[in-house]
Write a protein that holds these residues in place. Structure first.
Motif, PDB file in Angstrom:
ATOM      1  N   THR A  71      47.458  47.238  54.443  1.00 28.50           N
ATOM      2  CA  THR A  71      46.661  46.026  54.684  1.00 28.50           C
ATOM      3  C   THR A  71      46.488  45.718  56.163  1.00 28.50           C
ATOM      4  OG1 THR A  71      48.685  44.719  54.406  1.00 28.50           O
ATOM      5  CG2 THR A  71      47.286  45.011  52.467  1.00 28.50           C
ATOM      6  N   GLU A  72      47.313  46.299  57.032  1.00 21.34           N
ATOM      7  CA  GLU A  72      47.196  46.074  58.472  1.00 21.34           C
ATOM      8  C   GLU A  72      46.382  47.161  59.168  1.00 21.34           C
ATOM      9  OE1 GLU A  72      48.222  43.416  60.047  1.00 21.34           O
ATOM     10  OE2 GLU A  72      48.988  42.568  58.176  1.00 21.34           O
ATOM     11  N   SER A  73      45.843  48.102  58.400  1.00 18.47           N
ATOM     12  CA  SER A  73      45.093  49.207  58.996  1.00 18.47           C
ATOM     13  C   SER A  73      43.598  48.917  58.957  1.00 18.47           C
ATOM     14  CB  SER A  73      45.383  50.513  58.235  1.00 18.47           C
ATOM     15  OG  SER A  73      44.552  51.561  58.696  1.00 18.47           O
ATOM     16  N   VAL A  74      42.961  49.025  60.122  1.00 18.54           N
ATOM     17  CA  VAL A  74      41.510  48.874  60.250  1.00 18.54           C
ATOM     18  C   VAL A  74      41.020  50.014  61.134  1.00 18.54           C
ATOM     19  CG1 VAL A  74      39.592  47.409  60.950  1.00 18.54           C
ATOM     20  CG2 VAL A  74      41.674  46.383  60.019  1.00 18.54           C
ATOM     21  N   LEU A  75      40.173  50.875  60.601  1.00 18.65           N
ATOM     22  CA  LEU A  75      39.741  52.078  61.310  1.00 18.65           C
ATOM     23  C   LEU A  75      38.232  52.077  61.519  1.00 18.65           C
ATOM     24  CD1 LEU A  75      40.270  54.972  62.367  1.00 18.65           C
ATOM     25  CD2 LEU A  75      39.991  55.766  60.010  1.00 18.65           C
ATOM     26  N   PRO A  76      37.752  52.222  62.754  1.00 18.30           N
ATOM     27  CA  PRO A  76      36.308  52.335  62.989  1.00 18.30           C
ATOM     28  C   PRO A  76      35.766  53.650  62.417  1.00 18.30           C
ATOM     29  CG  PRO A  76      37.484  51.762  65.006  1.00 18.30           C
ATOM     30  CD  PRO A  76      38.513  52.181  64.007  1.00 18.30           C
ATOM     31  N   VAL A  77      34.725  53.582  61.595  1.00 14.80           N
ATOM     32  CA  VAL A  77      34.151  54.771  60.960  1.00 14.80           C
ATOM     33  C   VAL A  77      32.627  54.698  61.062  1.00 14.80           C
ATOM     34  CG1 VAL A  77      36.073  55.068  59.348  1.00 14.80           C
ATOM     35  CG2 VAL A  77      34.121  53.631  58.690  1.00 14.80           C
ATOM     36  N   ARG A  78      31.989  55.771  60.685  1.00 12.97           N
ATOM     37  CA  ARG A  78      30.532  55.833  60.569  1.00 12.97           C
ATOM     38  C   ARG A  78      30.182  56.717  59.383  1.00 12.97           C
ATOM     39  NH1 ARG A  78      28.425  60.658  62.092  1.00 12.97           N
ATOM     40  NH2 ARG A  78      29.720  62.016  63.402  1.00 12.97           N
ATOM     41  N   ARG A  79      28.989  56.502  58.851  1.00 12.55           N
ATOM     42  CA  ARG A  79      28.538  57.360  57.760  1.00 12.55           C
ATOM     43  C   ARG A  79      28.214  58.732  58.317  1.00 12.55           C
ATOM     44  NH1 ARG A  79      23.930  55.444  53.544  1.00 12.55           N
ATOM     45  NH2 ARG A  79      22.694  55.383  55.469  1.00 12.55           N
ATOM     46  N   ALA A  80      28.630  59.771  57.606  1.00 11.10           N
ATOM     47  CA  ALA A  80      28.540  61.121  58.144  1.00 11.10           C
ATOM     48  C   ALA A  80      27.109  61.559  58.384  1.00 11.10           C
ATOM     49  CB  ALA A  80      29.247  62.106  57.205  1.00 11.10           C
ATOM     50  N   LYS A  81      26.147  61.115  57.560  1.00 12.61           N
ATOM     51  CA  LYS A  81      24.780  61.620  57.667  1.00 12.61           C
ATOM     52  C   LYS A  81      23.923  60.851  58.659  1.00 12.61           C
ATOM     53  CE  LYS A  81      23.080  59.011  53.645  1.00 12.61           C
ATOM     54  NZ  LYS A  81      22.446  59.140  52.302  1.00 12.61           N
ATOM     55  N   ASP A  82      24.430  59.729  59.179  1.00  4.53           N
ATOM     56  CA  ASP A  82      23.674  58.989  60.192  1.00  4.53           C
ATOM     57  C   ASP A  82      24.646  58.206  61.063  1.00  4.53           C
ATOM     58  OD1 ASP A  82      24.450  56.813  58.655  1.00  4.53           O
ATOM     59  OD2 ASP A  82      22.517  56.628  57.634  1.00  4.53           O
ATOM     60  N   GLU A  83      24.147  57.217  61.769  1.00  2.82           N
ATOM     61  CA  GLU A  83      24.982  56.447  62.687  1.00  2.82           C
ATOM     62  C   GLU A  83      25.302  55.054  62.150  1.00  2.82           C
ATOM     63  OE1 GLU A  83      26.390  57.650  65.341  1.00  2.82           O
ATOM     64  OE2 GLU A  83      25.423  59.587  64.982  1.00  2.82           O
ATOM     65  N   THR A  84      25.309  54.884  60.844  1.00  2.29           N
ATOM     66  CA  THR A  84      25.682  53.595  60.262  1.00  2.29           C
ATOM     67  C   THR A  84      27.174  53.382  60.473  1.00  2.29           C
ATOM     68  OG1 THR A  84      23.944  53.795  58.583  1.00  2.29           O
ATOM     69  CG2 THR A  84      25.724  52.227  58.156  1.00  2.29           C
ATOM     70  N   VAL A  85      27.527  52.387  61.270  1.00  2.00           N
ATOM     71  CA  VAL A  85      28.930  52.171  61.639  1.00  2.00           C
ATOM     72  C   VAL A  85      29.537  51.068  60.770  1.00  2.00           C
ATOM     73  CG1 VAL A  85      28.676  52.984  63.989  1.00  2.00           C
ATOM     74  CG2 VAL A  85      28.212  50.586  63.465  1.00  2.00           C
ATOM     75  N   ALA A  86      30.848  51.147  60.610  1.00  2.00           N
ATOM     76  CA  ALA A  86      31.563  50.174  59.785  1.00  2.00           C
ATOM     77  C   ALA A  86      33.043  50.244  60.127  1.00  2.00           C
ATOM     78  CB  ALA A  86      31.335  50.470  58.299  1.00  2.00           C
ATOM     79  N   PHE A  87      33.809  49.405  59.441  1.00  2.00           N
ATOM     80  CA  PHE A  87      35.262  49.439  59.535  1.00  2.00           C
ATOM     81  C   PHE A  87      35.824  49.794  58.153  1.00  2.00           C
ATOM     82  CE2 PHE A  87      34.327  46.462  63.038  1.00  2.00           C
ATOM     83  CZ  PHE A  87      34.993  47.127  64.061  1.00  2.00           C
ATOM     84  N   ALA A  88      36.826  50.676  58.140  1.00  2.00           N
ATOM     85  CA  ALA A  88      37.544  51.007  56.910  1.00  2.00           C
ATOM     86  C   ALA A  88      38.855  50.243  56.913  1.00  2.00           C
ATOM     87  CB  ALA A  88      37.795  52.507  56.815  1.00  2.00           C
ATOM     88  N   GLU A  89      38.937  49.217  56.070  1.00  2.00           N
ATOM     89  CA  GLU A  89      40.109  48.346  56.026  1.00  2.00           C
ATOM     90  C   GLU A  89      40.973  48.674  54.825  1.00  2.00           C
ATOM     91  OE1 GLU A  89      38.394  44.488  55.814  1.00  2.00           O
ATOM     92  OE2 GLU A  89      37.784  44.429  57.924  1.00  2.00           O
ATOM     93  N   GLY A  90      42.278  48.752  55.028  1.00  2.00           N
ATOM     94  CA  GLY A  90      43.190  49.003  53.927  1.00  2.00           C
ATOM     95  C   GLY A  90      43.324  47.802  53.017  1.00  2.00           C
ATOM     96  N   ARG A  91      43.454  48.073  51.706  1.00  2.00           N
ATOM     97  CA  ARG A  91      43.600  46.992  50.720  1.00  2.00           C
ATOM     98  C   ARG A  91      45.000  46.926  50.124  1.00  2.00           C
ATOM     99  NH1 ARG A  91      39.285  45.465  47.198  1.00  2.00           N
ATOM    100  NH2 ARG A  91      40.576  46.316  45.511  1.00  2.00           N
ATOM    101  N   GLY A  92      45.817  47.935  50.375  1.00  3.83           N
ATOM    102  CA  GLY A  92      47.163  47.947  49.808  1.00  3.83           C
ATOM    103  C   GLY A  92      47.231  48.429  48.379  1.00  3.83           C
ATOM    104  N   ASP A  93      46.087  48.853  47.812  1.00  2.93           N
ATOM    105  CA  ASP A  93      46.079  49.317  46.423  1.00  2.93           C
ATOM    106  C   ASP A  93      45.586  50.755  46.303  1.00  2.93           C
ATOM    107  OD1 ASP A  93      43.459  48.960  47.116  1.00  2.93           O
ATOM    108  OD2 ASP A  93      42.933  47.712  45.387  1.00  2.93           O
ATOM    109  N   GLY A  94      45.566  51.480  47.414  1.00  2.00           N
ATOM    110  CA  GLY A  94      45.121  52.866  47.380  1.00  2.00           C
ATOM    111  C   GLY A  94      43.654  53.051  47.731  1.00  2.00           C
ATOM    112  N   LEU A  95      42.900  51.955  47.861  1.00  2.00           N
ATOM    113  CA  LEU A  95      41.482  52.025  48.209  1.00  2.00           C
ATOM    114  C   LEU A  95      41.238  51.436  49.595  1.00  2.00           C
ATOM    115  CD1 LEU A  95      39.791  50.967  44.835  1.00  2.00           C
ATOM    116  CD2 LEU A  95      40.055  53.287  45.744  1.00  2.00           C
ATOM    117  N   LEU A  96      40.084  51.764  50.150  1.00  2.00           N
ATOM    118  CA  LEU A  96      39.656  51.220  51.430  1.00  2.00           C
ATOM    119  C   LEU A  96      38.421  50.345  51.224  1.00  2.00           C
ATOM    120  CD1 LEU A  96      39.913  54.431  53.659  1.00  2.00           C
ATOM    121  CD2 LEU A  96      41.592  52.603  53.460  1.00  2.00           C
TER     122      LEU A  96
END
Length: 296
Positions: free
Chosen positions: A189-214
């Protein structure tokens, strides 16, 4: 007059004749025996016919006895084999179980070799890992998601270094010991990772939920361009992770992003590669860094 029972043979002519006849027959028999013995020694083939006839005469009796002997032996072997069948079956079952265990171990070794070859492939890239270690444990019953690796300060591991498997990013080093280190997993839940979509430059954050999903949270709000199945990779923002490493795949779409599952599941990962920080000069706080600080 002497008693009859005390008479000698010489007093009875009939007895004398019987005794004399016995001597004659014994002498003739001995003479015939000597002649036959001499003939058998010097002409053994003369009695071949007689021996054959004698063998033919007794052959049925010997065949019958041999058949009885063989049959009784077969019956005994069958009976003893029946009583030994249980122990033999048990021994065979044990051998089969051992063989199955050996096959399973061989398959596990083969899979481990494949994973190690994948990590060696990472070594061949332009980034040289600091260490390659086994992921020795992870938390699964808490909202905090940590893992532990079998490498620490003595192997050159430092706080903040990215942790990768052959499939993608696992997390980053949070604490180090002499020969071990604690990893903050991406799903924490304390993890926040800067990411982008692989096929273009759509940027986002991948935040941990503590349940195995982002949770994928878009930076630019508006029309959501994401689609289920989109692959997200590291963007390189913040300086910790090199750009282009696989992170997650979108499994559910939402208004501001969606939900994604990690490409590299820690529960199915044995060995990981610990890489140096992408841009050390960009990292200003490595004692207890958080991805939220990097996003800011």
């Amino acid at each position: 007059m002497a008693p009859t029972g005390q008479r000698r043979s010489g007093y009875s002519r009939r007895a004398q004749y019987n005794l004399f006849t016995g001597y004659i027959i014994a002498g003739i028999g001995a003479l015939v025996g000597v002649v036959l013995l001499v003939l058998s020694l010097f002409q053994p083939h003369l009695f071949g016919g007689l021996r054959g006839a004698a063998s033919d005469t007794v052959s049925p009796a010997t065949e019958t006895s041999a058949t009885v002997r063989t049959g009784s032996k077969s019956i005994w072997e069958s009976v003893s084999g029946y009583y030994r069948a249980g122990s033999k079956n048990a021994a065979l079952r044990r051998e089969m179980e051992i063989a199955r265990i050996r096959l399973a171990e061989a398959d596990a070794v083969r899979q481990e070799n494949l994973r190690l070859k994948g990590l060696l492939g990472l070594r061949d890239s332009e980034v040289k890992p600091v260490a390659v270690a086994r992921l020795v444990g992870s938390t699964a019953s808490s909202t905090r998601r940590f893992a532990y690796v079998g490498a620490g300060r003595d192997q050159g591991v430092r706080v903040g270094m990215p942790v990768r498997s052959p499939r993608g990013v696992v997390g980053r080093i949070l604490e180090t010991g002499g020969d071990s280190a604690r990893v903050l997993l991406l799903t924490d839940t304390e993890s926040v990772l800067p990411v982008r979509r692989a096929k273009d430059e759509t940027v986002a954050f991948a935040e941990g939920r503590g349940d195995g999903l982002l949770r994928i949270r878009l930076i630019n709000l508006g029309i959501n361009p994401l689609e289920v199945g989109d692959l997200f990779v590291t963007s390189g923002a913040g300086g910790y992770y090199r750009p282009g490493a696989a992170v997650a795949i979108l499994v559910e779409k939402a208004d501001d992003g969606g939900l994604a599952r990690m490409v590299s599941d820690p529960a199915a990962t044995d060995f990981v590669s610990i890489e140096p920080i992408f841009e050390p000069e960009a990292v200003t706080a490595v004692a207890t860094p958080t991805e939220t600080e990097l996003a800011d």
